[in-house]
Design a protein around this motif. Sequence first.
Motif, short mmCIF file in Angstrom:
data_model
loop_
_atom_site.label_atom_id
_atom_site.label_comp_id
_atom_site.label_asym_id
_atom_site.label_seq_id
_atom_site.Cartn_x
_atom_site.Cartn_y
_atom_site.Cartn_z
N ALA A 185 -10.16 -40.62 28.76
CA ALA A 185 -8.91 -40.51 27.99
C ALA A 185 -8.88 -41.47 26.81
O ALA A 185 -8.68 -41.06 25.67
CB ALA A 185 -7.71 -40.75 28.90
N TYR A 189 -11.83 -41.98 34.71
CA TYR A 189 -10.63 -42.43 34.03
C TYR A 189 -10.22 -43.80 34.58
O TYR A 189 -10.49 -44.11 35.76
CB TYR A 189 -9.44 -41.48 34.27
CG TYR A 189 -9.56 -40.11 33.65
CD1 TYR A 189 -8.98 -39.83 32.42
CD2 TYR A 189 -10.22 -39.08 34.31
CE1 TYR A 189 -9.06 -38.56 31.86
CE2 TYR A 189 -10.32 -37.81 33.76
CZ TYR A 189 -9.74 -37.57 32.53
OH TYR A 189 -9.83 -36.31 31.98
N CYS A 240 -4.71 -44.50 33.01
CA CYS A 240 -4.86 -43.34 32.10
C CYS A 240 -4.77 -42.03 32.87
O CYS A 240 -4.18 -41.06 32.39
CB CYS A 240 -6.20 -43.43 31.36
SG CYS A 240 -6.31 -44.82 30.20
N LEU A 286 -1.96 -38.97 32.40
CA LEU A 286 -2.33 -37.61 32.04
C LEU A 286 -1.99 -36.59 33.12
O LEU A 286 -1.59 -35.47 32.82
CB LEU A 286 -3.83 -37.54 31.74
CG LEU A 286 -4.30 -38.17 30.43
CD1 LEU A 286 -5.82 -38.13 30.35
CD2 LEU A 286 -3.71 -37.44 29.23
#
Length: 501
Positions: free
Chosen positions: A165, A183, A187, A191
Amino acid sequence: MDSSDSSYLSRPRAYGHTAPSYPWRRSRFMRWLCKFFKGTGCRVSNGRHSHLIGGESMLHRPVKPADDQSKDANEDLDHANALSLVEDAKKPNAPGYRGQGIDDDELAKAIQESLSMPSYQPYQPVQFLPRGYRICGGCHHEIGYGHYLSCMGTFWHPQCFRCYACGQLIRETEFSLSGTYPYHKSCYKELHHPKCDVCHEFIPTNRAGLIEYRAHPFWGQKYCPSHEHDHTPRCCSCERMESRNTRYIYLGEGRSLCLECLESAIMDAGDCQPLYHSIRDYYEGMNMRIDQQIPMLLVERQALNEAMEGEKYGHHHMPETRGLCLSEEQTVSSIHKRPRIGGNKILDMRTHPQKLIRRCEVTAILVLYGLPRLLTGSILAHELMHGWLRLRGYRDLSPEVEEGICQVLSHMWLESEIMPGSTSVPSSSSYAPSSSSAMPSSKKAAKSDTEKKLGEFFMHQIAHDTSTAYGEGFRAANAAVNKYGLRRTLDHIHFTGAFPV
């Protein structure tokens, strides 16, 4: 042990010299050793005597086939191993060694310890992975020598292990994976963790550690379960909850209206009259002309509830009634002038009392104010069907039959509005729009995508209503109309009071 075995000690060896003859002394150790190696064909010795146990002399052994030669080789190898064990036991570094005077018991113990030593697996050569086996999941190049990271069957160079990300290196010991993409935990949450469409915060987990939320069946609006009990406003038209970054219009009487529904809302009788006449034209185009001029009033909720209490007949959709077809004489307060909107509420609501005189079976049609055009029209189509039935002499119908067929007409009108070119009448029906009175789809006002979506929602509400009279009644009526047509269905209702099956 037979005589051939004992005579072997005095026979000449294959090497060309003779072996000295010694009397055979069966010590306790030799008896144990003979018993231990019995049947193996091995030769044992105590340093002075030797004996072949359970086998034949090598000089007198007949030639055997090729498949037995491997067995002979194994026996010779066992023979050599046994001799080696005895000799090792006599060496100074052997377990239990005490000099040349070692006795039979200690020798037997030494051999037994040697035989009980753990065995090791044969040497396994190092397996080298082929080139290209480790491919970096970040740069997609081969990982050579040096450090690398491995997780879930994917490999990375340390410098390539970055958040999918934000693109920054992942240095934490905990991280998240989505497929093969790594990730940062923060993050990934940003998301993929659902956010509430009302408070715009991450939807919290319940006591079981699971993400629990509510979702509207049509709009898909996700929100925290707590908003169902914290007095968050909900649109009285589309049922969507008010978001924290928007303000709904408060209509009073516990009703709020979202800004999208407000765009086409009908606020006074003057706004509603053109819509009312267009729906009467729709009925006339269906060869279902309504000859009487039935008054139409736009009212507040309180006035609608008061009129409903004074009505002896009729069925009402609880918990909220938005329209009413009156048959009794009453005085009703109607809205004649569009109210002003200040801030997020209605200002200067002006009503006028109007006495309704009964001149036919239907006194008036009342509709709740402040609803979008398509919802107001669907209510008018429903209530006009009640008026048509009463004017045509349909009496004593059950709630399922009367409300069900009225909902069918409401659904048909909505479909004709949001689907250009649709007549909303089954082909088998003799009630079809006439060319003289039906409004062509090209002359209908163009509707925005927002208004079309609202129309689809109102049709969804009718089709999925859970009440007995309105929901089950509509589905039964709609099935009959689709099978037999509207004309035959209405005729069957008139004579039997039920739907054809």
